[in-house]
Enzyme design. Structure first.
Site, PDB file in Angstrom:
ATOM      1  N   ASN A  87       0.834  -1.201   0.000  1.00  0.00           N
ATOM      2  CA  ASN A  87       0.000   0.000   0.000  1.00  0.00           C
ATOM      3  C   ASN A  87       0.868   1.249   0.000  1.00  0.00           C
ATOM      4  O   ASN A  87       1.947   1.274   0.601  1.00  0.00           O
ATOM      5  CB  ASN A  87      -0.924   0.010   1.222  1.00  0.00           C
ATOM      6  N   HIS A 104       5.852  -0.481  -2.795  1.00  0.00           N
ATOM      7  CA  HIS A 104       5.384   0.188  -4.024  1.00  0.00           C
ATOM      8  C   HIS A 104       5.376   1.695  -3.906  1.00  0.00           C
ATOM      9  O   HIS A 104       4.718   2.372  -4.692  1.00  0.00           O
ATOM     10  CB  HIS A 104       3.998  -0.346  -4.402  1.00  0.00           C
ATOM     11  N   THR A 171      -4.486  -8.836   0.394  1.00  0.00           N
ATOM     12  CA  THR A 171      -3.851  -8.765  -0.920  1.00  0.00           C
ATOM     13  C   THR A 171      -4.234  -9.979  -1.752  1.00  0.00           C
ATOM     14  O   THR A 171      -4.289 -11.101  -1.257  1.00  0.00           O
ATOM     15  CB  THR A 171      -2.311  -8.662  -0.831  1.00  0.00           C
ATOM     16  N   SER A 172      -4.473  -9.719  -3.045  1.00  0.00           N
ATOM     17  CA  SER A 172      -4.873 -10.808  -3.956  1.00  0.00           C
ATOM     18  C   SER A 172      -3.651 -11.612  -4.419  1.00  0.00           C
ATOM     19  O   SER A 172      -3.780 -12.583  -5.170  1.00  0.00           O
ATOM     20  CB  SER A 172      -5.594 -10.211  -5.173  1.00  0.00           C
TER      21      SER A 172
END
Ligand code: APR
Length: 227
Positions: A87, A104, A171-172
């Site tokens: 995130n 990220h 999270t996927s």
């Protein structure tokens, strides 16, 4: 203290009102990744990319950490907690987590377009085209775009390898190298997954807690013997 290592994703902040990417109504339903989250998009249409991140920064200012963030921060009383997050929001920090590694990037920061080490906290939510770094280049969002390297990945892998307990939350596990972190854990390290949907994890010894972050963290606390 046992080391509890966490990999969090957009689902962690969903109950704070921030959109995920791949759920119903997610950001990638409204925007094409190739138009707003690649270096080529920034070259091609900086106005659109800048507006995308300014809008998300504006939302972040009004967003608050949710129960999941706070319960995770509270675990620092009993565990050496390391949060590795995909995130770009600052809700883990605002909830009190003291060790947060952003894979990220960070929405609240901008950086030079010519020197990635020149990173600045943005004052307020708006980055303007024309805002320059000390070397004269346009300041850009301090975000890892698709196709760019993930500088914190080596550090994250080292932390994951030392985990006594590993938690995947919200999270996927669609995006690498972040999603590959689970594979750096020791074979003896139990893995817990908090997510209303089961993300694809092919490993054995995974405990799924099919709840949202807030409720899931409550269940995790009792599973970990934290009354
Ligand atoms: N609590 C917990 N999990 C939730 C909640 C919730 N309230 N709401 C949704 N989820 C879960 C979804 O079931 C899904 O598994 O969160 C996950 C969100 O997945 P994505 O939208 O794919 O987000 P994420 O995995 O963080 O994406 C990874 O992709 O686009 C890039 O850089 C971007 O960091 C992002 C990366």
């Amino acid at each position: 203290m046992k080391k509890l290592v966490v990999l969090s994703g957009a689902g962690m902040s969903q109950e704070s009102g921030l959109r995920t990417f791949r759920d119903m109504g997610g950001l990638w339903e409204e925007y094409d990744v190739m138009d707003v989250a690649t270096p080529e998009a920034w070259e091609r249409n900086p106005e659109l990319v800048n507006r995308f991140y300014n809008d998300r920064r504006k939302q972040l200012i009004d967003a608050k950490p949710n129960q999941g963030h706070f319960l995770l921060a509270e675990l620092e009383k009993d565990f050496d907690v390391h949060v590795i997050t995909q995130n770009v929001d600052n809700l883990h920090e605002r909830a009190g987590s003291s060790k947060v590694l952003h894979l990220h990037g960070e929405l609240t920061k901008v950086r030079s377009s010519v020197d990635p080490d020149l990173i600045f906290e943005l004052d307020g939510w708006e980055l303007k085209l024309g805002d320059k770094c000390p070397k004269g280049s346009q300041l850009r969002p301090h975000i890892v775009w698709f196709g760019e390297a993930v500088p914190a990945m080596d550090e994250a892998a080292e932390i994951a390898a030392q985990a006594d307990i590993f938690l995947v939350i919200g999270t996927s596990l669609n995006v690498y190298p972040a999603a590959g972190l689970v594979h750096y854990t020791a074979s003896s390290c139990p893995i817990y997954v908090i997510d209303p949907e089961r993300p694809p994890i092919s490993m054995k010894g995974v405990t799924f807690i099919e709840e949202k972050a807030g409720a899931g963290m409550l269940k995790l606390k009792s599973l970990l013997g934290q009354s």
